[in-house]
Design an enzyme around this catalytic site. Structure first.
Site, short mmCIF file in Angstrom:
data_model
loop_
_atom_site.label_atom_id
_atom_site.label_comp_id
_atom_site.label_asym_id
_atom_site.label_seq_id
_atom_site.Cartn_x
_atom_site.Cartn_y
_atom_site.Cartn_z
N LYS A 106 -3.16 54.26 69.60
CA LYS A 106 -2.02 55.14 69.35
C LYS A 106 -1.52 55.63 70.69
O LYS A 106 -2.29 55.69 71.66
CB LYS A 106 -2.45 56.35 68.51
CG LYS A 106 -1.30 56.99 67.78
CD LYS A 106 -1.00 56.20 66.53
CE LYS A 106 0.01 56.86 65.65
NZ LYS A 106 -0.06 56.24 64.30
N ASP A 146 6.41 55.40 65.46
CA ASP A 146 5.70 56.48 64.77
C ASP A 146 6.66 57.69 64.76
O ASP A 146 7.87 57.49 64.82
CB ASP A 146 4.36 56.77 65.48
CG ASP A 146 3.39 57.57 64.62
OD1 ASP A 146 2.75 56.99 63.73
OD2 ASP A 146 3.28 58.79 64.81
N ASN A 221 11.71 58.98 57.97
CA ASN A 221 11.70 57.60 57.51
C ASN A 221 10.79 57.41 56.29
O ASN A 221 11.20 56.82 55.29
CB ASN A 221 11.27 56.70 58.67
CG ASN A 221 11.18 55.24 58.26
OD1 ASN A 221 12.09 54.71 57.64
ND2 ASN A 221 10.07 54.61 58.57
N TYR A 224 11.92 59.94 53.07
CA TYR A 224 13.18 59.54 52.44
C TYR A 224 13.03 58.20 51.71
O TYR A 224 13.44 58.05 50.54
CB TYR A 224 14.31 59.46 53.48
CG TYR A 224 15.47 58.61 53.00
CD1 TYR A 224 16.27 59.03 51.93
CD2 TYR A 224 15.74 57.37 53.58
CE1 TYR A 224 17.31 58.25 51.46
CE2 TYR A 224 16.78 56.57 53.11
CZ TYR A 224 17.56 57.02 52.06
OH TYR A 224 18.57 56.23 51.58
N1 GLU Z 1 2.92 54.36 63.02
C1 GLU Z 1 2.47 53.56 61.94
C2 GLU Z 1 1.13 54.06 61.43
O1 GLU Z 1 0.72 55.16 61.69
C3 GLU Z 1 2.42 52.07 62.22
C4 GLU Z 1 2.43 51.67 63.64
C5 GLU Z 1 2.59 50.16 63.86
O2 GLU Z 1 3.32 49.55 63.11
O3 GLU Z 1 1.98 49.69 64.81
O4 GLU Z 1 0.46 53.38 60.70
#
Ligand code: GLU
Length: 417
Positions: A106, A146, A221, A224
């Protein structure tokens, strides 16, 4: 204790529980407790007014036993190493739950995107990407979107990486614009995945989704699109939603697009015509069939858990329920479908995007939906069966399943040298 520290403690506590159930080797547990690599960079940016500001950028790579690191990048003022570490750990386990060939990572930049111009966001993104350039790559670590990052952010990352390498490399990031080899169906994939999970769960309790009353915290995102799919495709009623400014209640349900139009016009969902104003706590404790926390971590605290009146909680956000709240909800027999299962749709379609990019091929929307559905339904049954086998709540079942899968990979790979 910062919010990030509390969040990381929650995740470590859950990991320990799963490790205990599995009688996990203490060395493997130690491996999983810590990220493999933490990179913190100071990102200098010339702002529009000519001043110079330095933002803190972070990339945490938790584990890569099952494949390259994968995970989103968030832009938020309170982003810190602990928060990003907790999120990276969740990514490792999330990718294992739906059997994606990835590890977990992350990233984030501590900034307030609401008070930054597009030009400033582009500069932050490009400089941050340049500063983590050496540790990302299509077979090494693949960022995605994210909180408060989007397809444009990913396009800037791809361009910066491609410029520095001298090779066009769209497969270094996912969640890109369609014209830059993003995948069809990525924009609402997290929500669609969550809805597949809700649909499967409703089958197990033999209830129709039609007219189910839905409350959603967060109208970005994930929130909604979950509202839209549940309402338009399954006939559910969206009775309450919120954003950072407050919540609204509409007894007979409102059309998700009308709420979005209002939010786009006024900057918030509040004051939606015909609605009653709710505080955040009132929203989370509104009686309903499905509560979807789709904002940030640590939203459902123990105080709120005592008052929740939902029949089912489905985590759209990562880590929205604290461990203390989890215990209370379990005692109160309110099932919680955990983030690493319910919001895995986003990274699942990111995986489909990456494979399409590597093969220079394009899937149709129907193909994306079918593959996403298959992964989510399989993940759902794997988690349900594990929870049944170990007699645990769903979160612990999901973690036991995922930790076992990751631990097995670590064991087979062995420790080098
Ligand atoms: N941010 C999304 C999650 O927390 C996906 C991130 C991605 O597609 O790499 O799962």
């Amino acid at each position: 204790m910062s919010g990030g520290e509390a969040f990381l403690n929650n995740v470590l506590y859950m990991l320990k529980n799963a490790a205990d159930y599995l009688n996990l080797d203490s060395g493997i547990h130690d491996v999983l407790k810590k990220p493999k690599r933490v990179v913190v960079v100071s990102v200098p940016v010339k702002m529009d007014d000519g001043s110079l500001r330095v933002f803190t950028g972070i990339r945490v790579q938790h584990n890569n036993a099952r494949g390259p690191y994968k995970g989103g990048i968030r832009y938020y003022p309170s982003v810190d190493v602990e928060e990003v570490t907790a999120l990276a750990m969740l990514m490792t386990f999330k990718c294992a739950v739906t059997d994606l060939p990835y590890g977990g990572a992350k990233g984030g930049v501590a900034c307030d995107p609401k008070n930054l111009s597009k030009n400033e966001l582009e500069k932050i993104t490009r400089r941050y990407t340049a500063m983590i350039y050496e540790i990302i790559g299509p077979y090494l670590d693949i960022p995605g979107p994210d909180v408060y990052t989007d397809a444009q952010t990913m396009a800037w990352m791809v361009d910066t990486y491609s410029m520095m390498r001298g090779v066009f490399t769209p497969e270094v990031a996912t969640g890109k614009p369609i014209s830059l080899y993003g995948s069809l169906g990525r924009h609402d994939a997290t929500s669609r995945g969550a809805v597949y999970i809700i649909r499967e769960y409703f089958k197990t309790i033999n209830k129709p989704l039609k007219d189910a009353r839905v409350v959603i915290q967060g109208y970005g995102n994930v929130g909604y699109n979950a509202a839209k799919i549940l309402h338009e495709e399954y006939g559910a009623k969206i009775v309450a939603v919120s954003d950072s400014k407050g919540g609204i209640y509409v007894a007979d349900g409102a059309h998700p697009d009308k709420i979005l139009e209002h939010k786009q016009k006024t900057g918030s969902v509040i004051n939606f015509p015909g609605s009653k104003l709710l505080t955040n706590e009132e929203l989370l404790t509104t009686p309903c069939d499905i509560l979807i926390p789709a904002a940030l971590e640590n939203s459902i605290t123990k105080e709120i858990a005592e008052k929740v009146e939902a029949k089912l909680i489905v985590e759209g956000a990562n880590g929205p329920t604290t461990s203390e709240a989890d215990k209370i909800l379990f005692e109160r027999k309110i099932p919680v479908i955990p983030d690493i299962l319910s919001n895995a749709g986003g990274v699942t379609v990111s995986y489909l995007e990456w494979v399409q990019n590597l093969k220079r091929e394009t899937l149709t929307l129907e193909e994306v939906h079918a593959k996403l559905e298959a992964k989510m339904v399989k993940g759902f049954h794997d988690v349900m069966n594990t929870s049944k086998k170990y007699e645990t709540p769903l979160r612990l079942g999901a973690l036991i399943f995922a930790v076992d899968r990751v631990a097995e990979a670590i064991n087979y790979l062995g420790i080098w040298p």
